[in-house]
Design an enzyme around this catalytic site. Sequence first.
Site, mmCIF file in Angstrom:
data_model
loop_
_atom_site.group_PDB
_atom_site.id
_atom_site.type_symbol
_atom_site.label_atom_id
_atom_site.label_comp_id
_atom_site.label_asym_id
_atom_site.label_seq_id
_atom_site.Cartn_x
_atom_site.Cartn_y
_atom_site.Cartn_z
ATOM 1 N N ASN A 27 0.812 -1.225 0.000
ATOM 2 C CA ASN A 27 0.000 0.000 0.000
ATOM 3 C C ASN A 27 0.846 1.276 0.000
ATOM 4 O O ASN A 27 0.396 2.317 -0.444
ATOM 5 C CB ASN A 27 -0.962 0.010 1.193
ATOM 6 C CG ASN A 27 -0.286 -0.317 2.499
ATOM 7 O OD1 ASN A 27 0.435 -1.310 2.619
ATOM 8 N ND2 ASN A 27 -0.507 0.504 3.500
ATOM 9 N N GLN A 69 -4.813 -4.051 -1.977
ATOM 10 C CA GLN A 69 -4.455 -3.036 -2.982
ATOM 11 C C GLN A 69 -4.426 -3.624 -4.395
ATOM 12 O O GLN A 69 -4.064 -2.928 -5.345
ATOM 13 C CB GLN A 69 -3.094 -2.408 -2.648
ATOM 14 C CG GLN A 69 -3.057 -1.654 -1.331
ATOM 15 C CD GLN A 69 -3.917 -0.386 -1.332
ATOM 16 O OE1 GLN A 69 -4.341 0.106 -2.386
ATOM 17 N NE2 GLN A 69 -4.192 0.146 -0.158
ATOM 18 N N SER A 126 -10.939 -5.523 0.361
ATOM 19 C CA SER A 126 -11.798 -4.552 1.030
ATOM 20 C C SER A 126 -12.513 -3.660 0.014
ATOM 21 O O SER A 126 -11.898 -3.206 -0.950
ATOM 22 C CB SER A 126 -10.899 -3.690 1.927
ATOM 23 O OG SER A 126 -11.671 -2.878 2.758
ATOM 24 N N HIS A 146 -13.668 -0.547 0.269
ATOM 25 C CA HIS A 146 -13.409 0.898 0.171
ATOM 26 C C HIS A 146 -12.124 1.249 -0.560
ATOM 27 O O HIS A 146 -11.789 2.428 -0.711
ATOM 28 C CB HIS A 146 -13.469 1.566 1.556
ATOM 29 C CG HIS A 146 -12.292 1.324 2.441
ATOM 30 N ND1 HIS A 146 -11.275 2.224 2.576
ATOM 31 C CD2 HIS A 146 -11.983 0.294 3.256
ATOM 32 C CE1 HIS A 146 -10.385 1.761 3.444
ATOM 33 N NE2 HIS A 146 -10.793 0.590 3.864
ATOM 34 N N CYS A 186 0.511 7.115 12.285
ATOM 35 C CA CYS A 186 0.307 8.075 13.363
ATOM 36 C C CYS A 186 -0.574 7.406 14.395
ATOM 37 O O CYS A 186 -1.777 7.291 14.215
ATOM 38 C CB CYS A 186 -0.374 9.323 12.826
ATOM 39 S SG CYS A 186 -0.718 10.534 14.088
HETATM 40 C C1 LIG Z 1 -2.677 -3.540 2.147
HETATM 41 C C2 LIG Z 1 -3.759 -3.275 3.137
HETATM 42 N N1 LIG Z 1 -4.152 -4.247 3.962
HETATM 43 C C3 LIG Z 1 -5.143 -4.064 4.847
HETATM 44 C C4 LIG Z 1 -5.776 -2.866 4.970
HETATM 45 C C5 LIG Z 1 -6.913 -2.712 5.949
HETATM 46 O O1 LIG Z 1 -8.115 -2.647 5.258
HETATM 47 P P1 LIG Z 1 -9.510 -2.273 5.956
HETATM 48 O O2 LIG Z 1 -9.502 -0.803 6.096
HETATM 49 O O3 LIG Z 1 -10.544 -2.732 4.990
HETATM 50 O O4 LIG Z 1 -9.581 -2.990 7.235
HETATM 51 C C6 LIG Z 1 -5.381 -1.808 4.138
HETATM 52 C C7 LIG Z 1 -6.011 -0.466 4.264
HETATM 53 O O5 LIG Z 1 -5.431 0.442 4.771
HETATM 54 C C8 LIG Z 1 -4.359 -2.016 3.191
HETATM 55 O O6 LIG Z 1 -3.951 -1.051 2.367
#
Ligand SMILES: Cc1ncc(COP(=O)(O)O)c(C=O)c1O
Length: 382
Positions: A155, A183, A203, A205, A326
């Site tokens: 990410n 991602q 996910s 969103h 953070c």
């Molecule tokens: C690579 C990765 N894994 C896990 C997550 C966590 O996802 P969620 O916000 O759906 O719990 C994120 C989101 O920040 C992500 O970018």
Amino acid sequence: MEELNKISYLDYNATTPIDPRVFKAMLPFLKDNFANPSSTHHFGQSINGKVKQAREQIADFINAESNELIFTSGATEAINIAIKGIAESYSNKGKHIITLSTEHKAVLDTCKDLERKGFEVTYLPVQPNGLIDLVELKQVIRPDTILVSVMYINNETGVIQPIKEIATLTHQNGALFITDATQAVGKIEIDVDALGIDLLCFSGHKMYAPKGIGALYVRNKTKLTPQTHGGGHEQGLRSGTLNVPGIIALAKACEIASEEMALNQRKISALRDKLETEFLELPNTSLIGDLENRIFNTTNICFKGQDANVLIGRMKNIAVSNGSACSSAVIEPSHVLKAMGLNDDDAFASLRFSLGKYNTIEDIETVVNKIKELTQPNFKYA
Ligand SMILES: Cc1ncc(COP(=O)(O)O)c(C=O)c1O
């Protein structure tokens, strides 16, 4: 989309706006079509039919069977259910897990929790470009390794790991392979069968569906001990009334992603490349990550000598990320960048730009001009 028109939003890896078509599809299920899909009356069963259809569509999107999909509230929950569930189910075989030091905290902290419960976790370092070292993986995998967990696309850097090779090596050693594909799903084509993935999390969103919906793919015959208990929904693996509007939205998001994937890849990569070229022409800048194995929407750039948090604070109507965590009001350098060998100063000087399908050339120009202004040597903050 009104808010989006007012800002240059280059933080799509953090979250995406809802596609208006997705919003339209889910709306009736927030209002009129509200029945519980577990209810046996006709109203409930008609909604259950829609959920079934959506499940098939989402499963199809990653080439899975519909009974291999568990709906969750997002990737974090999916990761917890998967890693803890595997650990509990296979602890008789072994108690060793391998993951990467550049994983998301959802994986790292779940592993930390398992360490407290008697499991041994190897946090594999990465190469300076962020890629896994397959030779090292071969060296650390053991007969008692039950699970290897490697993120598909990072990410913070956009680095794409060699998922098929990792899965093959994992299986040759009798372990299971899970990937956090948060991602990746929606951005690139994913075929869980062809890649040899046993478990996969994603996910809504991050792919133009709302927050609060995600999914876990679990290959048939994989044993998973439930981590939440209740009404026995989702084959007993995730009890709790289904988030019907979220599920409908996720299905629509998959449909749109599948239709528009090639177009988005072309459009977004051109914008990302323009942005990156402009920055890398500036003095004291360097690219973090791997030029070849990376996703088309992300670039992470170190502006040596700068403080990314100060830059972000100075950019009104621009949303980019510093990739640093953070927590508890303490700003720490990104664990991902540190794992790639950056020192604290350089990690704090890095900005992540993650683009999406609503970005325009004007967004790129706005961000480039503003950062050029803020980072010029004689710039004085007012
Ligand atoms: C690579 C990765 N894994 C896990 C997550 C966590 O996802 P969620 O916000 O759906 O719990 C994120 C989101 O920040 C992500 O970018």
